[in-house]
Design a protein around this motif. Structure first.
Motif, PDB file in Angstrom:
ATOM      1  N   ARG A  95       0.829  -1.214   0.000  1.00 52.73           N
ATOM      2  CA  ARG A  95       0.000   0.000   0.000  1.00 52.73           C
ATOM      3  C   ARG A  95       0.858   1.258   0.000  1.00 52.73           C
ATOM      4  O   ARG A  95       0.559   2.229  -0.684  1.00 52.73           O
ATOM      5  CB  ARG A  95      -0.933  -0.009   1.205  1.00 52.73           C
ATOM      6  CG  ARG A  95      -2.053  -1.009   1.059  1.00 52.73           C
ATOM      7  CD  ARG A  95      -2.937  -1.029   2.273  1.00 52.73           C
ATOM      8  NE  ARG A  95      -4.032  -1.977   2.075  1.00 52.73           N
ATOM      9  CZ  ARG A  95      -4.692  -2.547   3.058  1.00 52.73           C
ATOM     10  NH1 ARG A  95      -4.408  -2.262   4.316  1.00 52.73           N
ATOM     11  NH2 ARG A  95      -5.661  -3.399   2.800  1.00 52.73           N
ATOM     12  N   GLN A  96       1.945   1.237   0.768  1.00 50.75           N
ATOM     13  CA  GLN A  96       2.830   2.403   0.824  1.00 50.75           C
ATOM     14  C   GLN A  96       3.527   2.616  -0.523  1.00 50.75           C
ATOM     15  O   GLN A  96       3.650   3.750  -0.986  1.00 50.75           O
ATOM     16  CB  GLN A  96       3.863   2.229   1.941  1.00 50.75           C
ATOM     17  CG  GLN A  96       4.781   3.412   2.110  1.00 50.75           C
ATOM     18  CD  GLN A  96       4.047   4.674   2.549  1.00 50.75           C
ATOM     19  OE1 GLN A  96       2.969   4.608   3.131  1.00 50.75           O
ATOM     20  NE2 GLN A  96       4.639   5.812   2.264  1.00 50.75           N
ATOM     21  N   LEU A  97       3.970   1.533  -1.153  1.00 50.96           N
ATOM     22  CA  LEU A  97       4.616   1.648  -2.472  1.00 50.96           C
ATOM     23  C   LEU A  97       3.637   2.200  -3.504  1.00 50.96           C
ATOM     24  O   LEU A  97       4.008   3.020  -4.352  1.00 50.96           O
ATOM     25  CB  LEU A  97       5.172   0.294  -2.912  1.00 50.96           C
ATOM     26  CG  LEU A  97       6.403  -0.180  -2.147  1.00 50.96           C
ATOM     27  CD1 LEU A  97       6.662  -1.651  -2.410  1.00 50.96           C
ATOM     28  CD2 LEU A  97       7.616   0.658  -2.501  1.00 50.96           C
ATOM     29  N   ASN A  98       2.382   1.767  -3.442  1.00 53.33           N
ATOM     30  CA  ASN A  98       1.360   2.296  -4.347  1.00 53.33           C
ATOM     31  C   ASN A  98       1.091   3.771  -4.053  1.00 53.33           C
ATOM     32  O   ASN A  98       0.916   4.574  -4.968  1.00 53.33           O
ATOM     33  CB  ASN A  98       0.066   1.485  -4.248  1.00 53.33           C
ATOM     34  CG  ASN A  98       0.191   0.133  -4.921  1.00 53.33           C
ATOM     35  OD1 ASN A  98       0.881  -0.016  -5.921  1.00 53.33           O
ATOM     36  ND2 ASN A  98      -0.462  -0.864  -4.364  1.00 53.33           N
ATOM     37  N   ALA A  99       1.067   4.145  -2.774  1.00 58.63           N
ATOM     38  CA  ALA A  99       0.826   5.542  -2.399  1.00 58.63           C
ATOM     39  C   ALA A  99       1.958   6.445  -2.890  1.00 58.63           C
ATOM     40  O   ALA A  99       1.727   7.599  -3.250  1.00 58.63           O
ATOM     41  CB  ALA A  99       0.676   5.660  -0.888  1.00 58.63           C
ATOM     42  N   LYS A 109       0.297  -2.326 -10.275  1.00 63.99           N
ATOM     43  CA  LYS A 109       0.153  -2.045  -8.852  1.00 63.99           C
ATOM     44  C   LYS A 109       0.961  -3.053  -8.034  1.00 63.99           C
ATOM     45  O   LYS A 109       1.218  -4.161  -8.482  1.00 63.99           O
ATOM     46  CB  LYS A 109      -1.317  -2.160  -8.432  1.00 63.99           C
ATOM     47  CG  LYS A 109      -2.185  -1.025  -8.884  1.00 63.99           C
ATOM     48  CD  LYS A 109      -3.647  -1.239  -8.535  1.00 63.99           C
ATOM     49  CE  LYS A 109      -3.849  -1.642  -7.104  1.00 63.99           C
ATOM     50  NZ  LYS A 109      -5.244  -1.791  -6.714  1.00 63.99           N
ATOM     51  N   TRP A 110       1.303  -2.644  -6.834  1.00 62.74           N
ATOM     52  CA  TRP A 110       1.968  -3.528  -5.887  1.00 62.74           C
ATOM     53  C   TRP A 110       0.918  -4.321  -5.123  1.00 62.74           C
ATOM     54  O   TRP A 110      -0.102  -3.791  -4.731  1.00 62.74           O
ATOM     55  CB  TRP A 110       2.796  -2.714  -4.897  1.00 62.74           C
ATOM     56  CG  TRP A 110       4.042  -2.160  -5.493  1.00 62.74           C
ATOM     57  CD1 TRP A 110       4.188  -0.949  -6.088  1.00 62.74           C
ATOM     58  CD2 TRP A 110       5.318  -2.790  -5.559  1.00 62.74           C
ATOM     59  NE1 TRP A 110       5.470  -0.785  -6.515  1.00 62.74           N
ATOM     60  CE2 TRP A 110       6.192  -1.904  -6.203  1.00 62.74           C
ATOM     61  CE3 TRP A 110       5.804  -4.016  -5.138  1.00 62.74           C
ATOM     62  CZ2 TRP A 110       7.525  -2.208  -6.431  1.00 62.74           C
ATOM     63  CZ3 TRP A 110       7.141  -4.321  -5.365  1.00 62.74           C
ATOM     64  CH2 TRP A 110       7.989  -3.420  -6.004  1.00 62.74           C
ATOM     65  N   TYR A 111       1.208  -5.591  -4.908  1.00 64.99           N
ATOM     66  CA  TYR A 111       0.390  -6.463  -4.081  1.00 64.99           C
ATOM     67  C   TYR A 111       1.305  -7.093  -3.044  1.00 64.99           C
ATOM     68  O   TYR A 111       2.539  -7.043  -3.176  1.00 64.99           O
ATOM     69  CB  TYR A 111      -0.284  -7.558  -4.927  1.00 64.99           C
ATOM     70  CG  TYR A 111      -1.264  -6.996  -5.923  1.00 64.99           C
ATOM     71  CD1 TYR A 111      -2.576  -6.718  -5.556  1.00 64.99           C
ATOM     72  CD2 TYR A 111      -0.878  -6.721  -7.231  1.00 64.99           C
ATOM     73  CE1 TYR A 111      -3.475  -6.192  -6.453  1.00 64.99           C
ATOM     74  CE2 TYR A 111      -1.776  -6.190  -8.136  1.00 64.99           C
ATOM     75  CZ  TYR A 111      -3.068  -5.929  -7.751  1.00 64.99           C
ATOM     76  OH  TYR A 111      -3.969  -5.404  -8.637  1.00 64.99           O
ATOM     77  N   ALA A 112       0.728  -7.682  -2.030  1.00 62.17           N
ATOM     78  CA  ALA A 112       1.531  -8.302  -0.972  1.00 62.17           C
ATOM     79  C   ALA A 112       2.492  -9.336  -1.558  1.00 62.17           C
ATOM     80  O   ALA A 112       3.666  -9.396  -1.183  1.00 62.17           O
ATOM     81  CB  ALA A 112       0.619  -8.944   0.068  1.00 62.17           C
ATOM     82  N   THR A 113       2.014 -10.132  -2.496  1.00 60.98           N
ATOM     83  CA  THR A 113       2.860 -11.161  -3.105  1.00 60.98           C
ATOM     84  C   THR A 113       4.009 -10.541  -3.888  1.00 60.98           C
ATOM     85  O   THR A 113       5.125 -11.055  -3.853  1.00 60.98           O
ATOM     86  CB  THR A 113       2.010 -12.059  -4.033  1.00 60.98           C
ATOM     87  OG1 THR A 113       0.949 -12.615  -3.268  1.00 60.98           O
ATOM     88  CG2 THR A 113       2.836 -13.171  -4.634  1.00 60.98           C
ATOM     89  N   THR A 114       3.753  -9.431  -4.561  1.00 61.61           N
ATOM     90  CA  THR A 114       4.803  -8.757  -5.326  1.00 61.61           C
ATOM     91  C   THR A 114       5.908  -8.293  -4.378  1.00 61.61           C
ATOM     92  O   THR A 114       7.093  -8.492  -4.652  1.00 61.61           O
ATOM     93  CB  THR A 114       4.232  -7.538  -6.081  1.00 61.61           C
ATOM     94  OG1 THR A 114       2.991  -7.880  -6.675  1.00 61.61           O
ATOM     95  CG2 THR A 114       5.187  -7.039  -7.129  1.00 61.61           C
ATOM     96  N   VAL A 115       5.511  -7.694  -3.270  1.00 61.63           N
ATOM     97  CA  VAL A 115       6.487  -7.210  -2.287  1.00 61.63           C
ATOM     98  C   VAL A 115       7.273  -8.383  -1.711  1.00 61.63           C
ATOM     99  O   VAL A 115       8.499  -8.325  -1.586  1.00 61.63           O
ATOM    100  CB  VAL A 115       5.791  -6.417  -1.157  1.00 61.63           C
ATOM    101  CG1 VAL A 115       6.777  -6.044  -0.067  1.00 61.63           C
ATOM    102  CG2 VAL A 115       5.120  -5.181  -1.716  1.00 61.63           C
ATOM    103  N   ARG A 116       6.564  -9.458  -1.361  1.00 60.77           N
ATOM    104  CA  ARG A 116       7.239 -10.630  -0.792  1.00 60.77           C
ATOM    105  C   ARG A 116       8.276 -11.182  -1.759  1.00 60.77           C
ATOM    106  O   ARG A 116       9.396 -11.508  -1.370  1.00 60.77           O
ATOM    107  CB  ARG A 116       6.229 -11.728  -0.432  1.00 60.77           C
ATOM    108  CG  ARG A 116       6.895 -12.952   0.206  1.00 60.77           C
ATOM    109  CD  ARG A 116       5.915 -14.076   0.470  1.00 60.77           C
ATOM    110  NE  ARG A 116       5.146 -14.467  -0.683  1.00 60.77           N
ATOM    111  CZ  ARG A 116       5.580 -15.264  -1.664  1.00 60.77           C
ATOM    112  NH1 ARG A 116       6.801 -15.751  -1.639  1.00 60.77           N
ATOM    113  NH2 ARG A 116       4.794 -15.587  -2.667  1.00 60.77           N
TER     114      ARG A 116
END
Length: 154
Positions: A95-99, A109-116
């Motif tokens: 969420r912070q990366l998207n913001a 968009k960034w998702y939790a899996t993308t960040v992981r």
């Protein structure tokens, strides 16, 4: 009447051209399999392009992960993005990366899996770095609180 997997099938109302087409496709398939077997005997290596493509994709993913490293470091030192045991809160980071309008490798968009996946690609060194920085921050906060307490008790 045609034979499929050693069983006879009544073609009944099927046109003869359809049955001939099935026979032709079967013969073509057998010829293709035989050609591949012959090529393998001659030493033709299969899947070379796939291996090269996979290697290129891994290198691009590594480059992207390291390109996002400064941003992840910047927001990663905040305790809001990590659980008490030091594991990341992937959704909060996403969420912070998207913001911040940080693009993903594909521009989405960034998702939790993308960040992981990006953090996993950066390896344990990055995770340890974040954890060490958070510990230093907590120690500094504890020392500051202790000093304030001493001043109050004077």
């Amino acid at each position: 009447m045609i034979t499929v997997h050693k069983k006879s099938v009544n073609t009944g109302s099927l046109p003869d051209s359809f049955c001939a087409h099935i026979g032709t496709k079967s013969a073509q398939s057998a010829a293709i399999r035989q050609g591949i077997a012959d090529a393998r005997k001659r030493g033709v290596e299969w899947g070379v392009f796939g291996k090269e493509l996979a290697k290129r994709n891994r290198l691009e993913a590594d480059a992207f992960a390291y390109a996002t490293l400064p941003v992840l470091r910047e927001i990663g030192f905040s305790g809001a993005f990590y659980k008490k045991d030091g594991t990341p809160r992937y959704l909060a980071l996403a969420r912070q990366l998207n913001a911040l309008n940080v693009p993903t490798a594909n521009g989405g968009k960034w998702y939790a899996t993308t960040v992981r996946r990006v953090i996993d690609r950066l390896g344990p060194t990055f995770k340890d770095e974040i954890l060490q920085m958070r510990l230093k921050t907590k120690c500094a906060e504890a020392l500051e609180a202790e000093q304030k307490l001493k001043e109050l008790l004077k």
